[in-house]
Design an enzyme around this catalytic site. Structure first.
Site, PDB file in Angstrom:
ATOM      1  N   THR A  13       0.960  -1.139  -0.025  1.00 13.85           N
ATOM      2  CA  THR A  13      -0.278  -0.176  -0.090  1.00 13.85           C
ATOM      3  C   THR A  13       0.797   1.345  -0.316  1.00 13.85           C
ATOM      4  O   THR A  13       0.501   2.151  -0.628  1.00 13.85           O
ATOM      5  CB  THR A  13      -0.988  -0.138   1.022  1.00 13.85           C
ATOM      6  OG1 THR A  13      -2.046  -1.485   1.037  1.00 13.85           O
ATOM      7  CG2 THR A  13      -1.994   1.276   1.346  1.00 13.85           C
ATOM      8  N   SER A  56       1.517  -7.393  -1.179  1.00 17.20           N
ATOM      9  CA  SER A  56       2.971  -8.045  -0.413  1.00 17.20           C
ATOM     10  C   SER A  56       1.278  -9.953  -0.420  1.00 17.20           C
ATOM     11  O   SER A  56       2.183 -10.480   0.045  1.00 17.20           O
ATOM     12  CB  SER A  56       2.779  -7.896   1.232  1.00 17.20           C
ATOM     13  OG  SER A  56       1.442  -8.020   1.845  1.00 17.20           O
ATOM     14  N   THR A  87       1.722  -4.544   4.348  1.00 16.13           N
ATOM     15  CA  THR A  87       1.757  -4.934   5.570  1.00 16.13           C
ATOM     16  C   THR A  87       1.256  -6.365   5.738  1.00 16.13           C
ATOM     17  O   THR A  87       1.087  -6.517   6.901  1.00 16.13           O
ATOM     18  CB  THR A  87       0.539  -4.285   5.912  1.00 16.13           C
ATOM     19  OG1 THR A  87      -0.966  -3.675   5.059  1.00 16.13           O
ATOM     20  CG2 THR A  87       1.174  -2.717   6.519  1.00 16.13           C
ATOM     21  N   ASP A  88       0.310  -6.791   4.656  1.00 15.63           N
ATOM     22  CA  ASP A  88      -0.485  -8.062   4.524  1.00 15.63           C
ATOM     23  C   ASP A  88       0.616  -9.526   5.280  1.00 15.63           C
ATOM     24  O   ASP A  88       0.456 -10.072   5.844  1.00 15.63           O
ATOM     25  CB  ASP A  88      -0.757  -8.223   3.240  1.00 15.63           C
ATOM     26  CG  ASP A  88      -2.408  -8.090   2.681  1.00 15.63           C
ATOM     27  OD1 ASP A  88      -3.248  -6.920   4.007  1.00 15.63           O
ATOM     28  OD2 ASP A  88      -2.736  -7.322   1.807  1.00 15.63           O
TER      29      ASP A  88
HETATM   30  N1  ASP Z   1      -2.486  -4.943   0.622  1.00 20.60           N
HETATM   31  C1  ASP Z   1      -1.723  -4.910   1.008  1.00 20.60           C
HETATM   32  C2  ASP Z   1      -0.153  -5.739   0.997  1.00 20.60           C
HETATM   33  O1  ASP Z   1       0.392  -5.988   1.790  1.00 20.60           O
HETATM   34  C3  ASP Z   1      -1.852  -3.774   2.492  1.00 20.60           C
HETATM   35  C4  ASP Z   1      -0.574  -3.260   2.882  1.00 20.60           C
HETATM   36  O2  ASP Z   1       0.387  -2.776   2.569  1.00 20.60           O
HETATM   37  O3  ASP Z   1      -0.968  -1.995   3.772  1.00 20.60           O
HETATM   38  O4  ASP Z   1       0.719  -4.709   0.172  1.00 20.60           O
END
Ligand code: ASP
Length: 327
Positions: A13, A56, A87-88
């Site tokens: 993100t 991710s 974050t995932d």
């Molecule tokens: N879906 C995103 C990822 O992990 C979420 C994020 O980065 O906050 O790539």
């Protein structure tokens, strides 16, 4: 003197932007933006490496392993490395890196919960905080760190504990190692756990099964049929399972498949406490390993690294048990 920090971008993100009906999608803006980000100037000499730009959930253990190897090589020419990540799966990438990295220099993973264009962007702040932590002398030899929302966590203990809030990353039951205040970086404590598996290969044939009430043995059988070398079971509470799973677990053990019991409960260790059929003591007596307080997704990665290194269930069991905080 200003430190030299390499910032490796992998996507997530923090590298995304909302594009009308398409929703939030990867964008190439972050790399360009960071090259002229004025707040970074005063903190360190930062070089940006546009390594990947993926969500991710697309990260595989093999990709995480390649990223760790890249960090270990690149860091020789820098004082520290910051990795931007989705974050995932951040806690998995950071933990695998923590296991396999040989460097003692600071390595910091960071991310953002909000994409470019959102109000109250957390990404730029997290990047500055991470560069400050990576440049800080006390960050040396602390293992891989995760900096989010002005907090410093260890890769081993951190979890994504909320789907949307900027304070989504926590170390349940333990709290952060320190904080990133506007004036200084403050460390409150050290982590006593340091685990390394210095391996040149990963064996990804490790499955993770979560226990639910009424769980069927078919998932364990499926792993056996698909040549798993180890099966991690996120059991109930202290490490207990329904007795219906016992024949399936015995079948796996008889084929030298390593069975590791973690807990699906958020904090606390698994223990050989309950002696009833399927209880933690019963499973341990049978030959299953109890994973201490290490969470299932991290146990899985650790077993991949151990099998990659030793390729032998007896050695994997020995080294896994040795480094766990188990009785
Ligand atoms: N879906 C995103 C990822 O992990 C979420 C994020 O980065 O906050 O790539």
């Amino acid at each position: 003197m200003k430190k030299n920090i390499l910032l490796i971008m992998t996507g997530g993100t923090i590298s995304m932007r909302k594009m009308g009906n398409l929703g939030v999608v990867p964008s190439s803006e972050l790399a360009e933006f960071l090259k002229q980000f004025p707040q970074l100037e005063g903190v360190a000499n930062v070089e940006v490496m546009d390594y990947l730009n993926i969500p991710s959930p697309y990260m595989s253990p093999e990709m995480m392993f390649s990223l760790a190897k890249l960090i270990d090589t690149k860091i020789l020419a820098y004082d520290g490395v910051v990795v931007t990540h989705g974050t995932d799966t951040l806690e998995e990438s950071a933990f695998l890196a923590d296991l396999v990295l040989t460097t003692r220099k600071p390595v910091v993973f960071t991310a953002a919960m909000r994409s470019g264009g959102d109000l109250g962007l957390d990404g730029p702040r997290n990047i500055i905080g991470s560069v400050r932590v990576a440049s800080h002398p006390e960050s040396f030899d602390k293992g891989v760190l995760v900096v989010m929302n002005d907090e410093i966590h260890t890769a081993r203990d951190v979890v994504k504990s909320d789907t949307g809030k900027v304070d989504a990353f926590t170390s349940p039951g333990l709290g952060p190692l320190g904080i990133v205040d506007p004036d200084i970086v403050v460390y409150h404590r050290n982590s006593l756990y340091r685990e390394n598996v210095w391996t040149e290969a990963l064996d990804t044939r490790v499955d993770l099964i979560k226990a639910v009430s009424g769980i069927d043995g078919k998932y364990i059988d499926c792993s056996i049929d698909h040549d798993a070398r180890a099966i991690v079971i996120e059991a109930f509470g202290r490490g207990n399972l329904p007795k219906d799973l016992i024949p399936h677990i015995k079948k796996a053990l008889s084929r030298d498949i390593v069975i590791v019991i973690a807990s699906r409960t958020h904090t606390g260790r698994v223990l050989p406490e309950y002696g009833y059929e399927g209880g933690g003591k019963n499973l341990s007596d049978m030959g299953a390993i109890l994973a201490g307080d290490l969470k299932g997704i991290k146990v899985r990665l650790k077993l991949m690294a151990l099998f990659g290194k030793y390729n032998d269930p007896v050695l994997v069991k020995r080294f896994f048990s040795q480094s766990q905080n188990q009785v």
